[in-house]
Motif scaffolding. Sequence first.
Motif, PDB file in Angstrom:
ATOM      1  N   GLU A 105       0.830  -1.201   0.000  1.00 23.69           N
ATOM      2  CA  GLU A 105       0.000   0.000   0.000  1.00 23.69           C
ATOM      3  C   GLU A 105       0.869   1.257   0.000  1.00 23.69           C
ATOM      4  O   GLU A 105       0.610   2.198  -0.762  1.00 23.69           O
ATOM      5  CB  GLU A 105      -0.912   0.007   1.232  1.00 23.69           C
ATOM      6  N   ALA A 106       1.893   1.269   0.836  1.00 26.28           N
ATOM      7  CA  ALA A 106       2.785   2.440   0.905  1.00 26.28           C
ATOM      8  C   ALA A 106       3.485   2.671  -0.426  1.00 26.28           C
ATOM      9  O   ALA A 106       3.597   3.813  -0.891  1.00 26.28           O
ATOM     10  CB  ALA A 106       3.805   2.258   2.027  1.00 26.28           C
ATOM     11  N   GLY A 112       1.855   7.101  -6.764  1.00 29.91           N
ATOM     12  CA  GLY A 112       0.779   7.948  -7.249  1.00 29.91           C
ATOM     13  C   GLY A 112      -0.552   7.250  -7.460  1.00 29.91           C
ATOM     14  O   GLY A 112      -1.485   7.846  -8.008  1.00 29.91           O
ATOM     15  N   ARG A 113      -0.677   6.027  -7.027  1.00 24.64           N
ATOM     16  CA  ARG A 113      -1.944   5.305  -7.160  1.00 24.64           C
ATOM     17  C   ARG A 113      -2.899   5.780  -6.080  1.00 24.64           C
ATOM     18  O   ARG A 113      -2.482   6.092  -4.965  1.00 24.64           O
ATOM     19  CB  ARG A 113      -1.715   3.797  -7.031  1.00 24.64           C
ATOM     20  N   SER A 114      -4.172   5.830  -6.391  1.00 24.24           N
ATOM     21  CA  SER A 114      -5.145   6.391  -5.453  1.00 24.24           C
ATOM     22  C   SER A 114      -6.001   5.357  -4.738  1.00 24.24           C
ATOM     23  O   SER A 114      -6.631   5.672  -3.730  1.00 24.24           O
ATOM     24  CB  SER A 114      -6.054   7.377  -6.187  1.00 24.24           C
ATOM     25  N   ARG A 115      -6.043   4.124  -5.246  1.00 19.95           N
ATOM     26  CA  ARG A 115      -6.899   3.106  -4.652  1.00 19.95           C
ATOM     27  C   ARG A 115      -6.271   1.740  -4.840  1.00 19.95           C
ATOM     28  O   ARG A 115      -5.798   1.417  -5.923  1.00 19.95           O
ATOM     29  CB  ARG A 115      -8.279   3.165  -5.332  1.00 19.95           C
ATOM     30  N   SER A 134      -8.217  -4.665   7.505  1.00 18.92           N
ATOM     31  CA  SER A 134      -7.206  -3.685   7.078  1.00 18.92           C
ATOM     32  C   SER A 134      -7.827  -2.488   6.369  1.00 18.92           C
ATOM     33  O   SER A 134      -7.126  -1.716   5.727  1.00 18.92           O
ATOM     34  CB  SER A 134      -6.181  -4.365   6.159  1.00 18.92           C
ATOM     35  N   GLY A 135      -9.143  -2.356   6.454  1.00 22.40           N
ATOM     36  CA  GLY A 135      -9.803  -1.175   5.909  1.00 22.40           C
ATOM     37  C   GLY A 135     -10.373  -1.326   4.515  1.00 22.40           C
ATOM     38  O   GLY A 135     -10.808  -0.337   3.914  1.00 22.40           O
ATOM     39  N   ALA A 155     -11.872  -2.849  -2.110  1.00 17.27           N
ATOM     40  CA  ALA A 155     -11.102  -1.661  -2.448  1.00 17.27           C
ATOM     41  C   ALA A 155     -10.841  -0.850  -1.191  1.00 17.27           C
ATOM     42  O   ALA A 155     -11.598  -0.909  -0.221  1.00 17.27           O
ATOM     43  CB  ALA A 155     -11.830  -0.815  -3.477  1.00 17.27           C
ATOM     44  N   LYS A 156      -9.732  -0.076  -1.249  1.00 17.74           N
ATOM     45  CA  LYS A 156      -9.374   0.809  -0.147  1.00 17.74           C
ATOM     46  C   LYS A 156      -8.703   2.050  -0.742  1.00 17.74           C
ATOM     47  O   LYS A 156      -7.738   1.927  -1.502  1.00 17.74           O
ATOM     48  CB  LYS A 156      -8.387   0.102   0.781  1.00 17.74           C
ATOM     49  N   PRO A 157      -9.193   3.234  -0.383  1.00 17.69           N
ATOM     50  CA  PRO A 157      -8.506   4.452  -0.838  1.00 17.69           C
ATOM     51  C   PRO A 157      -7.104   4.500  -0.244  1.00 17.69           C
ATOM     52  O   PRO A 157      -6.901   4.136   0.914  1.00 17.69           O
ATOM     53  CB  PRO A 157      -9.370   5.584  -0.279  1.00 17.69           C
TER      54      PRO A 157
END
Length: 160
Positions: A105-106, A112-115, A134-135, A155-157
């Motif tokens: 995720e980091a 630059g990925r948003s989701r 994990s959200g 999905a997770k923002p």
Amino acid sequence: MHIRPRLYNHPDAVKLEAEVQQEYIERYNGDGDTTPLDPAMFQPPGGLFLIAYDDQDRPVATGAWRAQDENDEGYSDGDAELKRMYVVPACRGLGLARRILAALEADARTAGRSRMVLETGTQQPEAISLYTSSGYAPAKKFGHFREYEDSRCFAKPLDL
């Protein structure tokens, strides 16, 4: 345990890929994950493939992400698709999947990925538990298996 970036076609990745495919075959009584994947999909800055190694330098877990943008499989611009999350049975319950997930995720956020999006199935309840804790929230189906009844998408923002 330590986590290292590797190429998707690295020998350790190939070994663990064979193991996860066997697990998919057993859980779903099918052919495994037939999603077409190219090693280049997981090379920075458009992706990343990670392998966790134990204290004896044995590969014990994997995870990856690849960039996706709007297309006819239901992805959206800015998506990072999670792929090949796997922990060998002897190392499950040690938090490796959660560590790899956080690192992916980091990295996707930095790229630059948003989701972050992922597809899993009903025969992987421990994966669903990891993602929801994990959200991740249920999402409209996308990807290679979007037509399958037992497919579940999440999905997770990444801007949180």
